[in-house]
Design a protein around this motif. Structure first.
Motif, short mmCIF file in Angstrom:
data_model
loop_
_atom_site.label_atom_id
_atom_site.label_comp_id
_atom_site.label_asym_id
_atom_site.label_seq_id
_atom_site.Cartn_x
_atom_site.Cartn_y
_atom_site.Cartn_z
N GLY A 133 0.78 -1.23 0.00
CA GLY A 133 0.00 0.00 0.00
C GLY A 133 0.80 1.27 0.00
N TYR A 134 2.15 1.17 0.05
CA TYR A 134 3.01 2.35 0.06
C TYR A 134 3.68 2.54 -1.30
CZ TYR A 134 2.82 2.12 5.21
OH TYR A 134 2.42 2.09 6.52
N LEU A 135 3.90 3.79 -1.65
CA LEU A 135 4.70 4.17 -2.80
C LEU A 135 5.72 5.20 -2.33
CD1 LEU A 135 5.52 4.58 -5.77
CD2 LEU A 135 3.52 6.05 -6.05
N ALA A 136 7.00 4.82 -2.34
CA ALA A 136 8.07 5.73 -1.96
C ALA A 136 8.84 6.13 -3.20
CB ALA A 136 9.00 5.07 -0.94
N PHE A 137 9.31 7.37 -3.24
CA PHE A 137 10.03 7.82 -4.43
C PHE A 137 10.96 8.97 -4.08
CE2 PHE A 137 6.09 10.23 -4.23
CZ PHE A 137 6.46 11.51 -4.56
N THR A 138 11.94 9.18 -4.96
CA THR A 138 12.85 10.31 -4.81
C THR A 138 12.60 11.30 -5.94
OG1 THR A 138 14.58 9.20 -6.11
CG2 THR A 138 14.62 8.89 -3.73
N SER A 139 12.90 12.56 -5.65
CA SER A 139 12.66 13.64 -6.61
C SER A 139 13.97 14.06 -7.27
CB SER A 139 12.03 14.84 -5.89
OG SER A 139 12.05 15.99 -6.71
N LYS A 141 14.84 16.94 -7.67
CA LYS A 141 15.26 18.10 -6.90
C LYS A 141 15.74 17.74 -5.50
CE LYS A 141 11.99 21.11 -9.33
NZ LYS A 141 10.85 22.06 -9.20
N GLY A 142 15.75 16.43 -5.17
CA GLY A 142 16.18 15.99 -3.86
C GLY A 142 15.01 15.67 -2.96
N GLY A 143 15.26 14.86 -1.95
CA GLY A 143 14.22 14.49 -1.00
C GLY A 143 13.62 13.13 -1.28
N ILE A 144 13.09 12.52 -0.21
CA ILE A 144 12.42 11.22 -0.30
C ILE A 144 10.98 11.42 0.13
CG2 ILE A 144 12.41 8.84 0.53
CD1 ILE A 144 15.37 9.14 1.13
N PHE A 145 10.04 10.86 -0.64
CA PHE A 145 8.63 11.11 -0.44
C PHE A 145 7.86 9.80 -0.35
CE2 PHE A 145 10.54 14.68 -2.53
CZ PHE A 145 9.95 15.80 -1.97
N LEU A 146 6.66 9.89 0.23
CA LEU A 146 5.78 8.73 0.37
C LEU A 146 4.37 9.12 -0.03
CD1 LEU A 146 5.75 5.74 1.58
CD2 LEU A 146 4.76 6.80 3.62
N SER A 147 3.67 8.19 -0.69
CA SER A 147 2.28 8.43 -1.05
C SER A 147 1.53 7.10 -1.02
CB SER A 147 2.17 9.06 -2.44
OG SER A 147 2.38 8.09 -3.46
N LYS A 148 0.23 7.18 -1.26
CA LYS A 148 -0.55 5.97 -1.48
C LYS A 148 -0.23 5.43 -2.87
CE LYS A 148 -4.33 7.67 1.46
NZ LYS A 148 -5.78 8.04 1.50
N LEU A 149 -0.69 4.21 -3.14
CA LEU A 149 -0.38 3.59 -4.43
C LEU A 149 -0.99 4.35 -5.60
CD1 LEU A 149 -0.63 -0.23 -3.65
CD2 LEU A 149 1.42 1.14 -4.02
N ASP A 150 -2.04 5.13 -5.36
CA ASP A 150 -2.64 5.90 -6.45
C ASP A 150 -2.01 7.28 -6.60
OD1 ASP A 150 -3.59 7.17 -4.22
OD2 ASP A 150 -5.72 6.90 -4.69
N GLY A 151 -0.93 7.55 -5.85
CA GLY A 151 -0.23 8.81 -5.98
C GLY A 151 -0.79 9.94 -5.15
N LEU A 157 9.41 12.48 3.52
CA LEU A 157 9.97 11.71 4.63
C LEU A 157 11.31 12.26 5.08
CD1 LEU A 157 9.24 8.06 3.40
CD2 LEU A 157 7.92 9.39 5.04
N ALA A 158 12.13 12.71 4.13
CA ALA A 158 13.47 13.20 4.46
C ALA A 158 13.97 14.07 3.32
CB ALA A 158 14.43 12.03 4.69
#
Length: 284
Positions: A133-139, A141-151, A157-158
């Protein structure tokens, strides 16, 4: 350490105490039961590249059809149940009823039962990981993010520059380029971010330790307070931390806390550089 397979492995996925692997070259699919000593079982010869396991199915990027067809292989019946057409597929992951893949900097998702792909996120990404159920990704532009599977429901997160993202249960593992590619883990339930200093041991948080020695305050306190209101033109520092660097944090109540990097031991008189971090009451 035990050797599980005697041939070179291209991809491996752990699922319910079974390791599924596809080999280099021909792309044979094997299952290895970790709780048994029967050895590997060949499930599918010349199957291609294993990209995911979900719902009793192995998803194989075909070795003969190119990058536009994924075979949905039934692990129990040991036969191809479906071919998913689309793509071109790159950096593929499977979670629940969705197949995820990258199209340049865009993240796409496609129903594993078939159908058209749609945009999974309305922002560019560098790396991603999906699980439970988690979607983690990096940008970019920097940074680590988390969302639901539908975005939806995106949170940061950091601010780390993360790579090699791996989601295991409710924990996100990654290598932090801001800390010499050290392995970090974020507990998605508790929201706690820690650095691994062993196979299972963490440092309890940031890789900096609070210094209790009053000698730091006696030697540097006057100077730190004299520059606390000044601002640097450089907003971030991405290079490795040099030896004997002391960090002084001026808190909201004007007290000072001193820190050093956990792997860098030195005494107050051995400080070679000083970083002053001040509280800024101005809102962003």
């Amino acid at each position: 350490l035990d050797r599980l397979l005697d041939v070179p492995v291209a991809h491996a996925h752990l699922h319910d105490h079974t390791v599924y692997v596809s080999t280099e070259g021909q792309g044979d699919l094997y299952a290895i039961e970790l709780s048994q000593e029967a050895g590997p079982t060949l499930l599918y010869a010349n199957g291609g590249q294993l990209v995911g396991i979900s719902g009793g199915m192995a998803f194989m990027l075909g070795s003969t059809e190119g990058s536009s067809v994924i075979r949905r292989f039934d692990l129990q019946r040991r036969m191809v149940a479906q071919r998913i057409v689309g793509g071109p597929y790159h950096d593929i992951q499977v979670s629940g009823s969705w197949l995820y893949y990258k199209d340049g900097l865009r993240l796409m998702r496609q129903p594993i039962a078939g159908g058209n792909a749609v945009l999974a996120l309305h922002r560019d990404i560098m790396e991603y990981a999906v699980s439970d159920g988690y979607l983690a990704f990096t940008s970019p532009k920097g940074g680590i993010f988390l969302s639901k599977l539908d975005g939806t429901g995106i949170v940061q997160l950091a601010s780390d520059e993360g790579k090699g993202l791996q989601l295991i249960g409710s924990r996100l593992f990654y290598r932090n380029s801001h800390d010499g590619d050290s392995i970090y883990v974020i507990d998605l339930v508790e929201g706690k971010r820690t650095a691994l200093v062993g196979e299972t041991l963490t440092d309890g948080g940031m890789r900096f330790e609070l210094l209790q020695d009053r000698a730091y305050e006696e030697q540097y306190g006057t100077f730190v307070r004299s520059v606390a209101s000044k601002h640097s033109a450089k907003e971030q520092y991405l290079l490795p931390v040099p030896p004997n660097m002391l960090f002084a944090e001026v808190t909201e109540d004007a007290s000072i806390r001193y820190y050093r990097y956990v792997e860098d031991e030195f005494d107050p008189e051995e400080v070679k550089s000083l970083v002053v971090i001040s509280f800024d009451p101005m809102p962003l």
